[in-house]
Design a protein around this motif. Structure first.
Motif, PDB file in Angstrom:
ATOM      1  N   SER A   1       0.826  -1.212   0.000  1.00 20.12           N
ATOM      2  CA  SER A   1       0.000   0.000   0.000  1.00 20.12           C
ATOM      3  C   SER A   1       0.856   1.256   0.000  1.00 20.12           C
ATOM      4  O   SER A   1       0.552   2.230  -0.692  1.00 20.12           O
ATOM      5  CB  SER A   1      -0.939  -0.009   1.210  1.00 20.12           C
TER       6      SER A   1
ATOM      7  N   LEU B   1       2.408   1.648  -3.498  1.00 24.61           N
ATOM      8  CA  LEU B   1       1.397   2.095  -4.454  1.00 24.61           C
ATOM      9  C   LEU B   1       1.012   3.550  -4.205  1.00 24.61           C
ATOM     10  O   LEU B   1       0.808   4.327  -5.146  1.00 24.61           O
ATOM     11  CB  LEU B   1       0.159   1.200  -4.362  1.00 24.61           C
ATOM     12  N   THR B   2       0.899   3.922  -2.925  1.00 22.67           N
ATOM     13  CA  THR B   2       0.530   5.297  -2.591  1.00 22.67           C
ATOM     14  C   THR B   2       1.591   6.277  -3.070  1.00 22.67           C
ATOM     15  O   THR B   2       1.286   7.303  -3.688  1.00 22.67           O
ATOM     16  CB  THR B   2       0.324   5.443  -1.080  1.00 22.67           C
TER      17      THR B   2
ATOM     18  N   GLY C   1       1.667   6.214  -6.942  1.00 24.31           N
ATOM     19  CA  GLY C   1       0.491   6.897  -7.464  1.00 24.31           C
ATOM     20  C   GLY C   1       0.543   8.386  -7.213  1.00 24.31           C
ATOM     21  O   GLY C   1       0.201   9.191  -8.090  1.00 24.31           O
ATOM     22  N   PHE C   2       0.983   8.762  -6.008  1.00 27.56           N
ATOM     23  CA  PHE C   2       1.081  10.180  -5.687  1.00 27.56           C
ATOM     24  C   PHE C   2       2.115  10.864  -6.567  1.00 27.56           C
ATOM     25  O   PHE C   2       1.884  11.966  -7.091  1.00 27.56           O
ATOM     26  CB  PHE C   2       1.452  10.355  -4.215  1.00 27.56           C
TER      27      PHE C   2
ATOM     28  N   LYS D   1      -9.891   0.059   1.236  1.00 29.71           N
ATOM     29  CA  LYS D   1      -9.102   0.782   2.233  1.00 29.71           C
ATOM     30  C   LYS D   1      -8.974  -0.031   3.521  1.00 29.71           C
ATOM     31  O   LYS D   1      -7.900  -0.086   4.133  1.00 29.71           O
ATOM     32  CB  LYS D   1      -9.768   2.126   2.547  1.00 29.71           C
TER      33      LYS D   1
ATOM     34  N   TRP E   1      -4.831  -1.532  -2.361  1.00 34.17           N
ATOM     35  CA  TRP E   1      -4.880  -0.258  -3.062  1.00 34.17           C
ATOM     36  C   TRP E   1      -4.530  -0.345  -4.540  1.00 34.17           C
ATOM     37  O   TRP E   1      -4.478   0.681  -5.224  1.00 34.17           O
ATOM     38  CB  TRP E   1      -3.929   0.734  -2.379  1.00 34.17           C
TER      39      TRP E   1
ATOM     40  N   THR F   1      -5.658   2.722  -6.865  1.00 32.48           N
ATOM     41  CA  THR F   1      -4.626   3.628  -7.370  1.00 32.48           C
ATOM     42  C   THR F   1      -4.693   3.755  -8.890  1.00 32.48           C
ATOM     43  O   THR F   1      -4.574   4.859  -9.434  1.00 32.48           O
ATOM     44  CB  THR F   1      -3.237   3.129  -6.948  1.00 32.48           C
TER      45      THR F   1
ATOM     46  N   GLU G   1      -7.737   5.904  -9.775  1.00 30.93           N
ATOM     47  CA  GLU G   1      -7.504   7.312  -9.460  1.00 30.93           C
ATOM     48  C   GLU G   1      -6.570   7.957 -10.487  1.00 30.93           C
ATOM     49  O   GLU G   1      -6.745   9.118 -10.858  1.00 30.93           O
ATOM     50  CB  GLU G   1      -6.922   7.438  -8.051  1.00 30.93           C
ATOM     51  N   PHE G   2      -5.570   7.186 -10.938  1.00 28.55           N
ATOM     52  CA  PHE G   2      -4.641   7.707 -11.940  1.00 28.55           C
ATOM     53  C   PHE G   2      -5.371   7.959 -13.263  1.00 28.55           C
ATOM     54  O   PHE G   2      -5.176   9.002 -13.908  1.00 28.55           O
ATOM     55  CB  PHE G   2      -3.502   6.706 -12.131  1.00 28.55           C
TER      56      PHE G   2
ATOM     57  N   ARG H   1      -4.542   6.363   4.605  1.00 27.62           N
ATOM     58  CA  ARG H   1      -4.699   5.043   4.000  1.00 27.62           C
ATOM     59  C   ARG H   1      -4.154   3.920   4.875  1.00 27.62           C
ATOM     60  O   ARG H   1      -4.690   2.805   4.858  1.00 27.62           O
ATOM     61  CB  ARG H   1      -3.988   5.004   2.641  1.00 27.62           C
TER      62      ARG H   1
END
Length: 455
Positions: free
Chosen positions: A20, A23-24, A27-28, A147, A152, A156, A159-160, A276
């Protein structure tokens, strides 16, 4: 490589947390690269006042979301019934009703907000932007289930994809219209695309309207403090825009938001990571149960804070240079804003791993008390800073707010047996050294900002 693969695979807490986290961060990072690229393009297609107007619209929309938040998502994440279909359908029904009500409130607020900020266009912008609240209310609880279990991957990816869609729409509409409407309409389109993708690609049974009395009782009992907490959280996070948007002209306010946009990267990543990861981690590793749990949390805390401070250091040291190469002379003042805001966010970064401990334990009341203290400190510090030193005084007040609220952070963390004074002291010393270096490197730009602020 086999050892690394073993750590990241499996269904244990560590493996899920590491996946997670990775990936966070990935992704961020990708999201912020896209966000920066779109911002650079939009800054040339639009005008500074457009960013100022959009900042006001965004604050109102975010405020409505937070002022009405009844804690559905964290309730699903921490409840023992978080995977029960009856519980989830009740939560989804509450969420849908809330979304419809929020859109109606956005329409009702359009006229008074336009009068307060003396901008008639806001009467048209707010009802359209508020459609995103209505759409988001229909998001499936499969999102909260992902979550809850630290899964995720698909979230992710979705969201992308949504962000890419929104950016393409914003740039295309800005090229066509050259108007703030491009930013508003692209936001509504993004909400619609997200809704479709979440329903199509997230695993889990679909939601339907339903109401179970016991589930509603649990959600309302937990959510009443979350409701109050999110109001305070909104005031803490958005007080600068609400107050500065009233006292600054829209062009100067737009420049401020460009600077804030860059400097906020570390805080955005930090909030995303803690929201998260920490409720599930604290739920499965309560710090009061054993010294081993506390030691694991300490290592996690140092890793999170150290990484975020390193990212903040980049903006604090290079903010003026970054603005200089990315924007034209209209946004020159934003360089000093980046430097100062990056430094003023360091106190928040140091303590941000404590808040979620109370939510993981189901104690939303103490979480509310902390957010109330933070909001009160932020509003007071910003108003005093503006009165004392204009824009630069307000920026300094932004940093002072978290220092004022620190005793309440200690109170909450000690109650949960999560407070780590060794971590706080070490990170504070590092932050002070970083601040001294950044001020030395960017003294000229900060002096110019001080003069513009009337010092």
């Amino acid at each position: 490589m086999q050892q690394v693969k073993a750590i990241f695979t499996g269904e244990g807490l560590l493996a899920r947390a590491l996946r997670s986290s990775a990936l966070t961060v990935a992704g961020f990072g990708g999201a912020q690269v896209l966000r920066l690229a779109s911002n650079l393009i939009l800054a040339r297609l639009l005008f500074p006042e457009a960013f100022g107007l959009m900042a006001i619209v965004s604050v109102i929309i975010q405020g409505l979301m937070q002022f009405s938040d009844v804690g559905v998502s964290p309730a699903i994440m921490q409840s023992k019934r978080g995977d029960d279909p009856a519980f989830l359908n009740t939560a989804w029904t509450i969420q849908v009703l809330r979304g419809a009500g929020l859109w109606l409130v956005a329409c009702a607020l359009a006229w008074p907000v336009a009068v307060i900020y003396d901008e008639p266009l806001l009467m048209q912008l707010l009802p359209v932007a508020g459609l995103s609240l209505l759409i988001t209310g229909f998001n499936p609880t499969a999102l909260d289930t992902a979550k809850r279990h630290l899964r995720w991957g698909r979230v992710t990816a979705i969201e992308f994809a949504v962000q890419i869609t929104g950016i393409v729409a914003a740039v295309a509409l800005a090229w066509w219209w050259h108007s703030v409407w491009a930013l508003v309409v692209s936001g509504v389109l993004s909400a619609g695309v997200a809704l479709v993708l979440f329903w199509l690609f997230l695993p889990g049974a679909g939601n339907r309207m339903g109401w179970e009395r016991l589930a509603a009782s649990e959600l309302i009992h937990f959510g009443k403090w979350i409701f109050l907490s999110t109001i305070c959280g909104f005031l803490f996070n958005q007080a600068d825009k609400l107050i500065l948007g009233k006292y600054l002209s829209f062009d100067v306010f737009g420049v401020y938001n460009i600077g804030f946009f860059l400097a906020s990267f570390p805080m955005l990543l930090g909030h995303m990571l803690t929201w998260r990861l920490l409720i599930p981690i604290y739920r499965e590793l309560p710090p009061h149960e054993s010294a081993a749990n506390f030691a694991k949390l300490r290592r996690m805390r140092f890793a999170v804070t150290g990484g975020l401070m390193a990212l903040s250091a980049g903006f604090a040291l290079l903010g003026v240079w970054l603005i200089g190469i990315m924007y034209d002379d209209r946004y020159a003042m934003a360089g000093a804003v980046v430097v100062l805001m990056a430094l003023m966010q360091l106190p928040q970064i140091i303590v941000m791993t404590y808040d979620q401990a109370s939510l993981a334990a189901g104690d939303s009341r103490r979480f509310f008390i902390l957010t109330l203290a933070k909001a009160a400190a932020m509003i007071l510090a910003l108003l005093l800073g503006l009165e004392w030193g204009g824009l630069m005084g307000a920026l300094l007040g932004y940093g002072a707010a978290m220092v004022l609220a620190y005793p309440v952070v200690i109170w909450l963390a000690r109650h949960m047996r999560a407070w780590d004074p060794v971590h706080d002291a070490a990170m504070t010393a590092l932050g002070l050294a970083l601040a001294a270096l950044a001020l030395w490197l960017n003294g000229a730009a900060l002096t110019d900002l001080a003069q513009l602020s009337g010092w």
